[in-house]
Scaffold this active site. Structure first.
Site, PDB file in Angstrom:
ATOM      1  N   ASP A  19       0.953  -1.287  -0.221  1.00  0.00           N
ATOM      2  CA  ASP A  19       0.109   0.269   0.079  1.00  0.00           C
ATOM      3  C   ASP A  19       1.078   1.539   0.191  1.00  0.00           C
ATOM      4  O   ASP A  19       0.829   1.846   0.845  1.00  0.00           O
ATOM      5  CB  ASP A  19      -0.588  -0.117   1.333  1.00  0.00           C
ATOM      6  N   ASP A  30      -1.205   1.857  -6.980  1.00  0.00           N
ATOM      7  CA  ASP A  30       0.679   1.709  -5.520  1.00  0.00           C
ATOM      8  C   ASP A  30       1.393   0.638  -6.732  1.00  0.00           C
ATOM      9  O   ASP A  30       1.271   0.512  -7.120  1.00  0.00           O
ATOM     10  CB  ASP A  30      -0.279   0.749  -4.952  1.00  0.00           C
ATOM     11  N   ARG A 189     -23.579   8.337   0.895  1.00  0.00           N
ATOM     12  CA  ARG A 189     -23.699   9.064   1.378  1.00  0.00           C
ATOM     13  C   ARG A 189     -25.678   8.834   0.902  1.00  0.00           C
ATOM     14  O   ARG A 189     -26.712  10.091   1.690  1.00  0.00           O
ATOM     15  CB  ARG A 189     -23.131  10.458   1.502  1.00  0.00           C
ATOM     16  N   ASP A 197     -33.931   3.044  -7.640  1.00  0.00           N
ATOM     17  CA  ASP A 197     -33.363   2.791  -6.863  1.00  0.00           C
ATOM     18  C   ASP A 197     -33.539   1.183  -6.360  1.00  0.00           C
ATOM     19  O   ASP A 197     -33.028   0.317  -6.734  1.00  0.00           O
ATOM     20  CB  ASP A 197     -32.331   2.988  -5.744  1.00  0.00           C
ATOM     21  N   ASN A 233     -39.848  10.271  -3.715  1.00  0.00           N
ATOM     22  CA  ASN A 233     -37.905  10.455  -3.894  1.00  0.00           C
ATOM     23  C   ASN A 233     -37.705   9.371  -3.028  1.00  0.00           C
ATOM     24  O   ASN A 233     -36.196   8.678  -3.384  1.00  0.00           O
ATOM     25  CB  ASN A 233     -37.748  12.240  -4.184  1.00  0.00           C
ATOM     26  N   ARG A 242     -42.341  15.273  -3.750  1.00  0.00           N
ATOM     27  CA  ARG A 242     -42.256  15.029  -4.971  1.00  0.00           C
ATOM     28  C   ARG A 242     -41.712  12.735  -5.353  1.00  0.00           C
ATOM     29  O   ARG A 242     -41.344  12.723  -3.938  1.00  0.00           O
ATOM     30  CB  ARG A 242     -40.765  14.874  -5.277  1.00  0.00           C
ATOM     31  N   GLY A 359     -35.164  11.214 -11.625  1.00  0.00           N
ATOM     32  CA  GLY A 359     -34.244   9.855 -10.876  1.00  0.00           C
ATOM     33  C   GLY A 359     -33.023  10.891 -12.063  1.00  0.00           C
ATOM     34  O   GLY A 359     -31.537  10.369 -11.568  1.00  0.00           O
ATOM     35  N   ASP A 361     -31.429  12.821 -12.234  1.00  0.00           N
ATOM     36  CA  ASP A 361     -29.831  14.446 -11.345  1.00  0.00           C
ATOM     37  C   ASP A 361     -28.920  14.059 -11.474  1.00  0.00           C
ATOM     38  O   ASP A 361     -29.035  13.888 -10.481  1.00  0.00           O
ATOM     39  CB  ASP A 361     -30.780  15.316 -10.405  1.00  0.00           C
ATOM     40  N   GLU A 555     -21.008   3.883  -8.181  1.00  0.00           N
ATOM     41  CA  GLU A 555     -22.420   4.098  -8.367  1.00  0.00           C
ATOM     42  C   GLU A 555     -22.666   3.770 -10.084  1.00  0.00           C
ATOM     43  O   GLU A 555     -23.610   3.842 -10.561  1.00  0.00           O
ATOM     44  CB  GLU A 555     -23.312   5.670  -7.476  1.00  0.00           C
TER      45      GLU A 555
END
Length: 617
Positions: A19, A30, A189, A197, A233, A242, A359, A361, A555
């Protein structure tokens, strides 16, 4: 083969040697020797290369946590695609599962979006059971429990914008013990139950044998419709006005058809709620139903959305701030607090919130015009509702389904679907693009923006064979990149200046829901070989990045460079971890499981060999 080791000693030696950048991961960046010797019981095992070394690091972490003094070398040298799939099935879903009860609240209430001094749980006006339950937990969790008003208005939602509280979900009582129905969060987050989702996560959950968890996701959505009036949402206070892309009928159908013992009562109760959502959320004229008979996204609200990051709207606000002789920060603060009223900005933020409801955005496809568009994907999803209702009523309810005093027949739903198909062909088919396209009902023109969403009619079964052939021959190749399907064609962004920020749902980025929808759509129309190619491209990219970056499953991706290093607003979730990822990212996990499940054995073998798509297609 199991080998006995001093787990902590080997762990420290491995990090010290490999590392090099000290980010607590072993990655392709690395510059260590990339060769480590494991000695045990007179045996020596050599581990070489980034992928196998990062596997060793992960297995040492797991061994330490489980109190083991050994590791299994089979896990170190596991085939790449098989390892990713196993980690998703055995670890990632558990890492993403939450409950809104005494056992699970701490994981949710410590979320960074909770801005108030005390964490807040908002409870619907109609759920007195939940209100009493959370009040009893208030002192333990330093919790403020708020009962929402009977009528939730945009004004009320604006008044609680700064508090960022969580919204309650379904609770059940069994043998005197109260628990929250579990749900899966996206990851990073995003620590709430998000809208679309959840549908894609459910695809992965069902493939991985987690039927009960997938069922409780549907039950939580039913709770939201019953108590908040819509599928939100996400279950966060500032999302109360929403909704989200409608996949509820697909969720219900796929969960029900996965049940070994078909629970007709469960199906009936969920269909009633889905019909309620269809009629009250989507088919109320003047809101999400437009005068031409097609639908749009239309999120109510006042002023700036509170969830955006600081500086997100600086370019938009700058000319208004200069005209008012204020700094951008001061102008934003006064506009946010409604000390400044600006009708032009108010109109912009109706569109902005509607983008977030969609969705997508954010995307230049929708920016500043979203609420004026009959978008392709939304109308395809609602067509799918109508055909799902038709087929389920025929198959399981003997051709007649009664709800709220009205008898719904297959013919009723067939007529609805045929009408929508006719209107989509009239307004949304774009012969110049050889594809479906969003329609601005105010200007009465197509927007000429080729997007991955243009292909949702293949998934829903709307396109004719002739249309499908044109879409696949002329339009789809413009979206195909090294790592799969891009959010839009590069030519769609020709009017965007080089100095303008990339939007994360546009080229060159690719997203799991678009891939899955297009794969399914192609298979519906017999383009199985092309679907296999696109599945391979996507899974190769995921596997390549996981091998090179310590198991990272994020993601979204830049599908042009086939990298998780995405340069757009909001960054990339699922990439921030130490030693071993615990979650991946919800719909990315699902896309991998779905794709791997449908990939031919030959291509699956090539994937484990990490053969580049450029050498295969």
């Amino acid at each position: 083969m199991k080998i006995i080791l001093n787990i902590d000693k080997v762990f420290q030696e491995l990090l010290l040697q490999e590392d090099i950048d000290q980010d607590k991961r072993i990655t392709v960046e690395d510059k260590g020797p990339k060769k480590f010797h494991l000695a045990s019981n007179g045996q020596e095992i050599v581990v070489e290369g980034t992928y196998f070394l990062s596997n060793l690091l992960q297995e040492l972490i797991l061994a330490g946590e489980q109190g083991n003094d050994y590791i299994d070398t089979e896990m170190i040298f596991e085939k790449p695609a098989e390892r990713i799939s196993r980690m998703i099935r055995d670890y990632f879903w558990d890492g993403l599962t939450r409950t809104m009860d005494e056992k699970g609240l701490e994981n949710i209430l410590t979320d960074s979006k909770s801005k108030a001094e005390k964490a807040i749980v908002y409870v619907p006006f109609t759920d007195h059971f939940a209100f009493e339950y959370y009040k009893k937990l208030a002192s333990k969790f330093n919790l403020k429990v708020v009962q929402l008003p009977e009528k939730i208005t945009p004004e009320y939602v604006r008044s609680i914008n700064d508090e960022g509280g969580i919204l309650s979900l379904a609770l059940v009582e069994h043998n005197g013990e109260i628990s929250g129905l579990p749900f899966v969060v996206p990851g990073g987050r995003f620590n709430e139950m998000y809208g679309w989702d959840s549908y894609f996560e459910n695809i992965g959950l069902l493939l991985d044998g987690k039927l009960d968890l997938a069922k409780s996701m549907v039950d939580n959505f039913a709770y939201q419709i019953e108590h908040y009036g819509k599928i939100l949402n996400a279950n966060r206070s500032y999302y109360l006005t929403r909704t989200q892309p409608p996949f509820f009928s697909s969720m219900i159908r796929e969960v029900f058809e996965s049940m070994p013992d078909k629970d007709i009562n469960w199906l009936q109760s969920k269909l009633e709620i889905a019909i309620k959502e269809y009629e009250t959320v989507w088919m109320e004229k003047g809101k999400r139903l437009t005068d031409n008979g097609l639908n749009r996204y239309f999120a109510e609200g006042i002023g700036l959305p509170p969830e955006t990051e600081q500086g997100h709207y600086d370019d938009l606000l700058k000319p208004y701030a200069q005209a008012a002789n204020l700094s951008v920060a001061d102008y934003e603060k006064e506009y946010y607090q409604r000390k400044i009223i600006n009708k032009e900005l108010d109109a912009y933020f109706v569109h902005d919130r509607s983008v977030r409801e969609s969705g997508h955005d954010t995307s230049y496809r929708l920016e500043a015009i979203c609420a004026s568009l009959n978008v392709v994907e939304l109308n395809a999803m609602l067509y799918k509702y109508e055909t799902d209702f038709e087929e389920l009523t025929t198959k399981y309810f003997k051709g007649s389904f009664m709800y709220n005093g009205f008898t719904y027949t297959p013919e009723y739903w067939k007529e609805k679907a045929e009408k929508r198909k006719h209107l989509m062909n009239r307004f949304l088919w774009n012969e110049d693009l050889k594809c479906f396209d969003d329609y601005n009902f105010e200007t009465q023109k197509s927007i000429n923006f080729l997007s991955a969403t243009s292909f949702f009619p293949l998934w829903a079964g709307i396109a004719t064979e002739e249309q499908a052939e044109k879409m696949v021959r002329y339009a789809l190749p413009k979206l195909i990149c090294l790592g799969g399907i891009a959010g839009c064609a590069p030519e769609a962004l020709a009017h965007i200046g080089a100095e303008q920020m990339q939007r994360q749902w546009d080229y060159p980025n690719g997203w799991p829901p678009h891939q899955i929808i297009i794969w399914k759509g192609l298979c519906h129309y017999g383009y199985d070989d092309l679907a296999q190619e696109l599945i391979y491209r996507w899974l190769w990219m995921i596997t390549k990045n996981a091998c090179e970056y310590n198991g990272t499953v994020p993601e979204k991706y830049d599908v042009v460079s086939a990298s998780h290093k995405v340069f757009a607003e909001y960054g990339n979730q699922g990439t921030d971890f130490e030693y071993i990822t615990r979650e991946g990212f919800g719909w990315m996990n699902a896309s991998f499981q779905y794709g791997l499940n449908h990939l031919t054995p030959n291509l699956r073998g090539e994937l484990n060999k990490m053969t580049s798509p450029e050498d295969l297609f």
